[in-house]
Design an enzyme around this catalytic site. Sequence first.
Site, mmCIF file in Angstrom:
data_model
loop_
_atom_site.group_PDB
_atom_site.id
_atom_site.type_symbol
_atom_site.label_atom_id
_atom_site.label_comp_id
_atom_site.label_asym_id
_atom_site.label_seq_id
_atom_site.Cartn_x
_atom_site.Cartn_y
_atom_site.Cartn_z
ATOM 1 N N GLY A 40 -38.473 -16.001 9.015
ATOM 2 C CA GLY A 40 -38.136 -17.462 8.695
ATOM 3 C C GLY A 40 -37.314 -17.272 7.254
ATOM 4 O O GLY A 40 -35.908 -17.989 7.208
ATOM 5 N N ASP A 241 -31.892 -10.785 11.822
ATOM 6 C CA ASP A 241 -32.178 -12.347 11.141
ATOM 7 C C ASP A 241 -31.033 -12.796 10.399
ATOM 8 O O ASP A 241 -30.857 -14.041 10.040
ATOM 9 C CB ASP A 241 -33.647 -11.913 9.264
ATOM 10 C CG ASP A 241 -34.760 -12.011 10.479
ATOM 11 O OD1 ASP A 241 -34.875 -12.698 11.677
ATOM 12 O OD2 ASP A 241 -35.503 -10.966 10.020
#
EC number: 2.7.1.15
Length: 292
Positions: A40, A241
Amino acid sequence: MSVLVVGSVNVDITVRASAIPAPGETVLGPAAQVSPGGKGANQAVAAGLAGAPTALCGAVGADAFQEVALRGLRRAGVALSDLHRLAEATGLALITVDPHGENAITVASGANAAVGPDHLPSTLAGISHLLLQQELPEAVTLAAAQQGRAARVRVVLNAAPARVHADLLPLVHHLVVNEHELEAMAGPGEHAAQAARLLARGPEVVTVTLGARGHLTVTGSQTLTFPALAVPVVDTTGAGDTFCGVMTARLALGEPLDRALRAAGVAAALTCTRPGAQDAMPDWAEVQAHLA
């Protein structure tokens, strides 16, 4: 418009070694690098560096690791008003990187595992794109996607690791997977056909990242393929990511799908040229230079 990332926040402890150890094997490395990570947080940093106003909802512990965990987010200008400090320890990822840049990762979830639906922001006002992964509890990811759909926000899911609640895919607009996650979710076959099977389960767009072979994207009307930018690979940690964060950021800024995908692929490749995850991510000026 802006991006909200709901996801994990970790500290990465990385050792460069002669090989990734087999079960029962001890492998020596010269030193450990301690750096910010978590899927995240990584994706939020990538989105922020790519130019989109970005916020992160997640959690760290009230311990010494939290300052390391937040370093990259602050550098990228990510808003942290929805970041929670919980009693559990900050999440840790133990990473081994071999001489070819390949890695193996073990994650101790810590505070990430204690995040619940009640930690989500009460409103998504001003948010155009909601970026999710699979390192938080399943109930949080599902609740966030439901909130995003209800608010008419574009929901982007990076299904990593590849465990998807049956109710989640119909809420997702854009699904991003690597080829291993693709096979786990869609079964064996040719990549475009596998992606088409996932389209039938709800998403409008499916993107498959293929490492050194580039990436492809399938929609209901077209298949887009992109070769990888040829670079000297030092460390692949964080490349996926970077891809997700940059793609989502450029879409939030109004770029068409093909341009956002091309930028994401270039940024991911550049991340592989340096050690680490967030510390290796390029800023938008570097990406633009390579796009040109």
